[in-house]
Design an enzyme around this catalytic site. Structure first.
Site, PDB file in Angstrom:
ATOM      1  N   ARG A 154      -8.064   8.549   4.413  1.00  0.00           N
ATOM      2  CA  ARG A 154      -8.812   7.502   4.798  1.00  0.00           C
ATOM      3  C   ARG A 154      -8.387   8.130   6.608  1.00  0.00           C
ATOM      4  O   ARG A 154      -8.809   7.842   7.700  1.00  0.00           O
ATOM      5  CB  ARG A 154      -7.499   6.530   4.221  1.00  0.00           C
ATOM      6  CG  ARG A 154      -6.382   6.512   4.302  1.00  0.00           C
ATOM      7  CD  ARG A 154      -5.005   6.349   4.156  1.00  0.00           C
ATOM      8  NE  ARG A 154      -3.752   5.942   3.894  1.00  0.00           N
ATOM      9  CZ  ARG A 154      -3.397   5.741   5.049  1.00  0.00           C
ATOM     10  NH1 ARG A 154      -3.071   4.381   4.918  1.00  0.00           N
ATOM     11  NH2 ARG A 154      -1.451   5.810   4.329  1.00  0.00           N
ATOM     12  N   SER A 172      -3.798   0.652   7.872  1.00  0.00           N
ATOM     13  CA  SER A 172      -4.371   1.127   6.997  1.00  0.00           C
ATOM     14  C   SER A 172      -4.805   2.105   6.680  1.00  0.00           C
ATOM     15  O   SER A 172      -5.379   3.338   5.782  1.00  0.00           O
ATOM     16  CB  SER A 172      -3.480   0.158   6.025  1.00  0.00           C
ATOM     17  OG  SER A 172      -2.768  -0.351   5.711  1.00  0.00           O
ATOM     18  N   ARG A 185      -5.895   6.897   0.124  1.00  0.00           N
ATOM     19  CA  ARG A 185      -4.081   6.724   0.614  1.00  0.00           C
ATOM     20  C   ARG A 185      -3.255   7.441   0.784  1.00  0.00           C
ATOM     21  O   ARG A 185      -2.778   7.893   1.965  1.00  0.00           O
ATOM     22  CB  ARG A 185      -3.726   5.511  -0.507  1.00  0.00           C
ATOM     23  CG  ARG A 185      -2.319   5.355   0.837  1.00  0.00           C
ATOM     24  CD  ARG A 185      -1.063   4.167  -0.126  1.00  0.00           C
ATOM     25  NE  ARG A 185      -0.198   3.663   0.914  1.00  0.00           N
ATOM     26  CZ  ARG A 185       0.999   2.235   0.212  1.00  0.00           C
ATOM     27  NH1 ARG A 185       0.804   2.472  -0.849  1.00  0.00           N
ATOM     28  NH2 ARG A 185       1.714   2.198   0.657  1.00  0.00           N
ATOM     29  N   PHE A 221     -10.965  -5.584  -2.511  1.00  0.00           N
ATOM     30  CA  PHE A 221     -11.618  -6.566  -1.250  1.00  0.00           C
ATOM     31  C   PHE A 221     -12.622  -6.204  -0.316  1.00  0.00           C
ATOM     32  O   PHE A 221     -13.097  -7.446  -0.701  1.00  0.00           O
ATOM     33  CB  PHE A 221      -9.978  -6.341   0.457  1.00  0.00           C
ATOM     34  CG  PHE A 221      -8.286  -6.722  -0.406  1.00  0.00           C
ATOM     35  CD1 PHE A 221      -8.093  -7.113  -1.574  1.00  0.00           C
ATOM     36  CD2 PHE A 221      -7.520  -6.437   0.837  1.00  0.00           C
ATOM     37  CE1 PHE A 221      -6.628  -6.641  -1.897  1.00  0.00           C
ATOM     38  CE2 PHE A 221      -6.462  -6.657   0.483  1.00  0.00           C
ATOM     39  CZ  PHE A 221      -5.846  -6.951  -0.690  1.00  0.00           C
ATOM     40  N   GLU A 278     -12.796 -10.786   4.221  1.00  0.00           N
ATOM     41  CA  GLU A 278     -13.834 -10.124   4.239  1.00  0.00           C
ATOM     42  C   GLU A 278     -14.751 -10.451   4.637  1.00  0.00           C
ATOM     43  O   GLU A 278     -16.257  -9.505   4.532  1.00  0.00           O
ATOM     44  CB  GLU A 278     -13.662  -9.632   2.540  1.00  0.00           C
ATOM     45  CG  GLU A 278     -12.060  -8.716   2.952  1.00  0.00           C
ATOM     46  CD  GLU A 278     -11.191  -9.376   2.201  1.00  0.00           C
ATOM     47  OE1 GLU A 278     -11.764 -10.451   2.514  1.00  0.00           O
ATOM     48  OE2 GLU A 278     -10.089  -8.942   1.871  1.00  0.00           O
ATOM     49  N   HIS A 312      -7.795   2.865   0.282  1.00  0.00           N
ATOM     50  CA  HIS A 312      -7.586   3.545  -0.745  1.00  0.00           C
ATOM     51  C   HIS A 312      -7.730   2.113  -2.309  1.00  0.00           C
ATOM     52  O   HIS A 312      -7.169   1.358  -2.976  1.00  0.00           O
ATOM     53  CB  HIS A 312      -6.352   1.221  -0.720  1.00  0.00           C
ATOM     54  CG  HIS A 312      -5.195   1.807   0.755  1.00  0.00           C
ATOM     55  ND1 HIS A 312      -5.996   2.242   1.923  1.00  0.00           N
ATOM     56  CD2 HIS A 312      -3.794   2.112   1.025  1.00  0.00           C
ATOM     57  CE1 HIS A 312      -4.504   1.727   3.125  1.00  0.00           C
ATOM     58  NE2 HIS A 312      -3.347   1.894   2.210  1.00  0.00           N
ATOM     59  N   ASP A 334       1.823  -0.521  -4.454  1.00  0.00           N
ATOM     60  CA  ASP A 334       0.340  -1.952  -3.808  1.00  0.00           C
ATOM     61  C   ASP A 334       0.366  -2.353  -4.955  1.00  0.00           C
ATOM     62  O   ASP A 334       0.238  -3.832  -5.470  1.00  0.00           O
ATOM     63  CB  ASP A 334      -0.531  -1.346  -2.961  1.00  0.00           C
ATOM     64  CG  ASP A 334      -0.100  -1.304  -1.798  1.00  0.00           C
ATOM     65  OD1 ASP A 334       1.606  -0.823  -1.162  1.00  0.00           O
ATOM     66  OD2 ASP A 334      -0.917  -0.948  -0.694  1.00  0.00           O
ATOM     67  N   GLN A 351      -4.523  -4.298  -5.625  1.00  0.00           N
ATOM     68  CA  GLN A 351      -5.138  -3.945  -4.596  1.00  0.00           C
ATOM     69  C   GLN A 351      -5.341  -2.459  -5.057  1.00  0.00           C
ATOM     70  O   GLN A 351      -5.907  -1.864  -3.595  1.00  0.00           O
ATOM     71  CB  GLN A 351      -3.953  -4.053  -3.471  1.00  0.00           C
ATOM     72  CG  GLN A 351      -3.141  -5.033  -2.766  1.00  0.00           C
ATOM     73  CD  GLN A 351      -2.510  -5.327  -1.833  1.00  0.00           C
ATOM     74  OE1 GLN A 351      -2.631  -4.438  -1.025  1.00  0.00           O
ATOM     75  NE2 GLN A 351      -0.972  -5.621  -2.120  1.00  0.00           N
TER      76      GLN A 351
END
Length: 316
Positions: free
Chosen positions: A15, A42, A172, A88, A63, A114, A122, A126
């Site tokens: 990321r 993030s 992540r 998401f 989203e 992520h 998390d 998620q």
């Protein structure tokens, strides 16, 4: 860290490499715009936002709206990138991805950050564990899962040059270095990370490091394991798969994803038609994970080099 057992070098999270490259591309491409859903610190589109604030749009935790905004920008001739956590954007906004991006084939690049269970604490709400299957099901989408910082930079640049919709999966945790600057990396072309003649280990994302660890462990037992980074799930490099099947006769597919519709399903579907061979699959099966430390979660759910070695020995 993945790769620690054989002393692999720890690199940046994919990321982060994505965020750095997108920022740099913004200076090169005045048509590049970025839309985020309140997670830019993030997903790391915050780097682009700081460098090019007039071309960054934060739509808040919405989203579906984010996808619509990106599609509209693409319809106006922009190269639109959007980003959020994988689960998401792909799960929450699937209808918009289908009808506002895939159907008209707008030039929208979707980034799911992520991904997998290695996001750790998390928790399952998620964790993007079905995103590759869903993205591959979108007609016209290209789907890429890079494994380290160098391949992520190459993937981001290659997708930006592509005219059409695409999905890029990032993670992540810091990832072990697989490539070096200047290595050849192309969309739709698998890379042989390690040569081998007895069995092929196929992986993408963070699991490429796991496959390299497994190959090193198998070598101690006199087993020559090929490692393929099958970074592009769609379009698939069928030629590389057929070569591996013919030359090694056995395949293990490793992925940080559910079993159904993921990389294992894709590889098996391709080879069943042209070069079927005995196969084993290391993945999440048909289950959610839980909250926990990343490496402990990988161990609990079997995404370790020891489990890959076990699967390989079953075939051998």
């Amino acid at each position: 860290m993945v790769g620690k057992s054989i002393g692999m070098t720890e690199g940046k999270a994919t990321r982060v490499a994505f965020g750095e490259t997108l920022r740099d591309l913004g200076a090169e491409d005045p048509l590049l715009v970025v839309v985020d859903a309140d997670l830019n610190n993030s997903t790391r589109t915050d780097m682009f936002a700081k460098a090019h604030p007039d071309r960054f749009f934060n739509v808040g935790i919405a989203e579906s709206n984010m996808v619509g905004v990106a599609a509209g920008l693409a319809a106006c001739g922009k190269t639109a990138w959007l980003s959020s956590f994988a689960t998401f954007v792909v799960s929450n906004a699937y209808d918009q991805l289908r009808m506002s991006v895939a159907f008209p084939r707008w030039n929208v690049k979707v980034v799911g950050s992520h991904s997998g269970i290695s996001i750790g604490e998390d928790g399952p709400s998620q964790m993007g564990i079905e995103d590759v299957a869903l993205a591959c099901a979108l007609p016209g989408f290209q789907v890429v899962v890079p494994c380290d910082e160098f391949s992520t930079r190459a993937a981001t640049r290659a997708l930006n040059a592509l005219d059409g919709p695409a999905y890029l999966r990032t993670g992540r945790p810091n990832a072990p270095i697989i490539y070096k600057e200047g290595d050849v990396w192309e969309i739709g072309k698998a890379n042989e990370i390690r040569a081998g003649n007895d069995i092929t280990l196929i992986a993408n994302g963070l699991m490429v490091g796991v496959a390299v660890e497994a190959a090193a462990a198998l070598e101690k037992d006199g087993v020559s394991a090929r490692v393929l980074d099958l970074h592009t799930a769609k379009p698939l490099d069928v030629d590389a798969l057929v070569r591996a099947a013919k030359e090694t006769g056995r395949i293990v597919v490793v992925e940080e994803h559910l079993a159904h519709g993921g990389l294992g399903s894709i590889v098996a579907h391709a080879l069943a038609q042209v070069q079927p061979v005995p196969m084993r699959f290391v993945n999440l099966g048909d289950q959610f994970a839980e909250s926990g430390a990343p490496l402990e979660l990988l161990e609990k759910y079997g995404l370790t080099y020891e489990n890959v070695v076990r699967a390989a020995r079953e075939l051998l």
